[in-house]
Design a protein around this motif. Structure first.
Motif, PDB file in Angstrom:
ATOM      1  N   ILE A  63       3.509   2.424   2.488  1.00 36.36           N
ATOM      2  CA  ILE A  63       3.369   2.578   3.933  1.00 36.36           C
ATOM      3  C   ILE A  63       2.907   1.222   4.848  1.00 36.36           C
ATOM      4  CG2 ILE A  63       2.268   5.043   3.770  1.00 36.36           C
ATOM      5  CD1 ILE A  63      -0.379   3.785   3.646  1.00 36.36           C
ATOM      6  N   THR A  64       3.316   0.163   3.825  1.00 36.22           N
ATOM      7  CA  THR A  64       3.171  -1.278   4.348  1.00 36.22           C
ATOM      8  C   THR A  64       4.320  -1.881   3.794  1.00 36.22           C
ATOM      9  OG1 THR A  64       2.134  -2.168   2.498  1.00 36.22           O
ATOM     10  CG2 THR A  64       0.714  -1.097   4.258  1.00 36.22           C
ATOM     11  N   ALA A  65       4.762  -3.115   4.647  1.00 39.50           N
ATOM     12  CA  ALA A  65       5.674  -3.992   4.172  1.00 39.50           C
ATOM     13  C   ALA A  65       5.214  -5.460   4.281  1.00 39.50           C
ATOM     14  CB  ALA A  65       7.063  -3.711   5.070  1.00 39.50           C
ATOM     15  N   PHE A  66       4.037  -5.796   3.944  1.00 42.14           N
ATOM     16  CA  PHE A  66       3.653  -7.228   4.106  1.00 42.14           C
ATOM     17  C   PHE A  66       4.285  -8.228   3.379  1.00 42.14           C
ATOM     18  CE2 PHE A  66      -0.744  -4.322   3.812  1.00 42.14           C
ATOM     19  CZ  PHE A  66      -0.853  -4.659   5.439  1.00 42.14           C
ATOM     20  N   ASN A  67       4.975  -7.861   2.187  1.00 46.41           N
ATOM     21  CA  ASN A  67       5.604  -8.768   1.308  1.00 46.41           C
ATOM     22  C   ASN A  67       7.080  -8.476   1.450  1.00 46.41           C
ATOM     23  OD1 ASN A  67       3.193 -10.117   0.438  1.00 46.41           O
ATOM     24  ND2 ASN A  67       2.820  -8.282  -0.442  1.00 46.41           N
TER      25      ASN A  67
ATOM     26  N   VAL B 110       0.857  -0.992   0.091  1.00 47.37           N
ATOM     27  CA  VAL B 110       0.088  -0.019  -0.173  1.00 47.37           C
ATOM     28  C   VAL B 110       1.064   1.101  -0.159  1.00 47.37           C
ATOM     29  CG1 VAL B 110      -1.829   1.220   1.219  1.00 47.37           C
ATOM     30  CG2 VAL B 110      -2.135  -1.152   1.089  1.00 47.37           C
ATOM     31  N   TYR B 111       0.683   2.207  -0.737  1.00 45.90           N
ATOM     32  CA  TYR B 111       1.352   3.338  -0.955  1.00 45.90           C
ATOM     33  C   TYR B 111       0.536   4.637  -0.777  1.00 45.90           C
ATOM     34  CZ  TYR B 111       4.767   0.519  -3.413  1.00 45.90           C
ATOM     35  OH  TYR B 111       5.758  -0.393  -3.717  1.00 45.90           O
ATOM     36  N   THR B 112       1.110   5.874  -0.454  1.00 47.00           N
ATOM     37  CA  THR B 112       0.590   6.997  -0.435  1.00 47.00           C
ATOM     38  C   THR B 112       0.919   7.593  -2.233  1.00 47.00           C
ATOM     39  OG1 THR B 112       2.413   8.127   0.436  1.00 47.00           O
ATOM     40  CG2 THR B 112       0.667   7.672   1.797  1.00 47.00           C
ATOM     41  N   LEU B 113       0.038   8.042  -2.737  1.00 45.85           N
ATOM     42  CA  LEU B 113       0.471   8.640  -4.015  1.00 45.85           C
ATOM     43  C   LEU B 113       0.519   9.962  -3.977  1.00 45.85           C
ATOM     44  CD1 LEU B 113      -2.240   6.368  -6.042  1.00 45.85           C
ATOM     45  CD2 LEU B 113       0.094   5.724  -5.349  1.00 45.85           C
ATOM     46  N   ASN B 114       1.673  10.778  -4.348  1.00 44.30           N
ATOM     47  CA  ASN B 114       1.851  11.939  -4.242  1.00 44.30           C
ATOM     48  C   ASN B 114       1.496  12.594  -5.813  1.00 44.30           C
ATOM     49  OD1 ASN B 114       3.090  14.666  -4.905  1.00 44.30           O
ATOM     50  ND2 ASN B 114       4.229  14.061  -2.996  1.00 44.30           N
ATOM     51  N   ILE B 115       0.208  13.223  -5.858  1.00 46.17           N
ATOM     52  CA  ILE B 115       0.019  13.520  -7.254  1.00 46.17           C
ATOM     53  C   ILE B 115       0.785  14.495  -7.901  1.00 46.17           C
ATOM     54  CG2 ILE B 115      -2.026  14.553  -8.501  1.00 46.17           C
ATOM     55  CD1 ILE B 115      -2.471  11.602  -7.608  1.00 46.17           C
TER      56      ILE B 115
END
Length: 232
Positions: A191-195, A178-183
């Motif tokens: 913002i995650t490190a699931f994998n 999951v990411y924050t997208l800077n337009i």
């Protein structure tokens, strides 16, 4: 309804109406689509568009106006990309050319499908399309299309929440996070490190891009080299 193959449904919560894109099955399928609207307020079904020449791939509503992605399949058949039309008095009027994929068609064996990639809010329609080495988030305001986020890789899903854009992506040769997208900058910050642990100690080949010309058309290709590869 009998002999009607519904390909997509769009519900407009502001007007409490559902729009159906479908093909009337009469003999051999022709891939041309009709549009109907069901008004839950009056419980009435209305035919908005009867078609013999256009294939419709998407439908959305902006300020009570119905828009569709559609094409005539003349140049490239069922694989032809669409332009944007508005539905007016039973006819389609072209609003603007697009001619690119209006879906995320980035192929991958490390994700599931079925993510939301389009939404409409604040009078603007947002959608994801694929172009060369990336999926792009576009906006359409009723007259013009603009690119608002473009990063090499795959934007698999996105939402707008608390005045910010967030997305699920395959970026920088990694698995989904999951990411924050800077337009403004075009950057994506995880913002995650699931994998991340899945890739620890693993060799991941970096795609080497090559452009080649076939029948006068520029095409993209990628080469994945094995670990320890040397041209010598």
């Amino acid at each position: 309804a009998q002999n009607e193959d519904i390909s997509l449904v769009h519900y407009n919560k502001d007007t409490n109406r559902a729009y159906f894109v479908f093909q009337a099955i009469v003999g051999t399928p022709q891939f041309f689509d009709d549009v109907k609207c069901y008004d839950f307020n009056t419980q009435t079904l209305t035919t908005l568009y009867e078609n013999t020449s256009m294939s419709i791939s998407k439908l959305f509503v902006l300020e009570d106006t119905v828009y569709v992605f559609a094409n005539d399949m003349v140049d490239h058949g069922i694989n032809q990309n669409s332009d944007i039309y508005r539905l007016v008095d039973g006819s389609l009027e072209k609003v603007c050319d697009f001619g690119r994929s209006a879906n995320n068609s980035v192929g991958s064996d490390v994700r599931y499908g079925g993510y939301p990639t389009a939404d409409t809010f604040n009078g603007v329609h947002y959608f994801v399309g694929t172009y060369r080495d990336r999926s792009i988030l576009y906006t359409f305001n009723g007259s013009d299309i603009k690119e608002v986020f473009s990063k090499a890789g795959s934007l698999d899903a996105w939402i707008y929440c608390n005045d910010a854009f967030y997305g699920i992506g395959l970026f920088d040769n990694t698995l989904q996070e999951v990411y924050t997208l800077n337009i403004d900058s075009g950057d994506a910050t995880p913002i995650t490190a699931f994998n991340s642990k899945v890739l620890d100690g693993k060799y991941i080949a970096k795609p080497n891009h090559h452009e080649f010309i076939r029948d006068g058309i520029a095409m993209d290709g990628w080469v994945l080299l094995p670990e320890g590869y040397s041209e010598d």
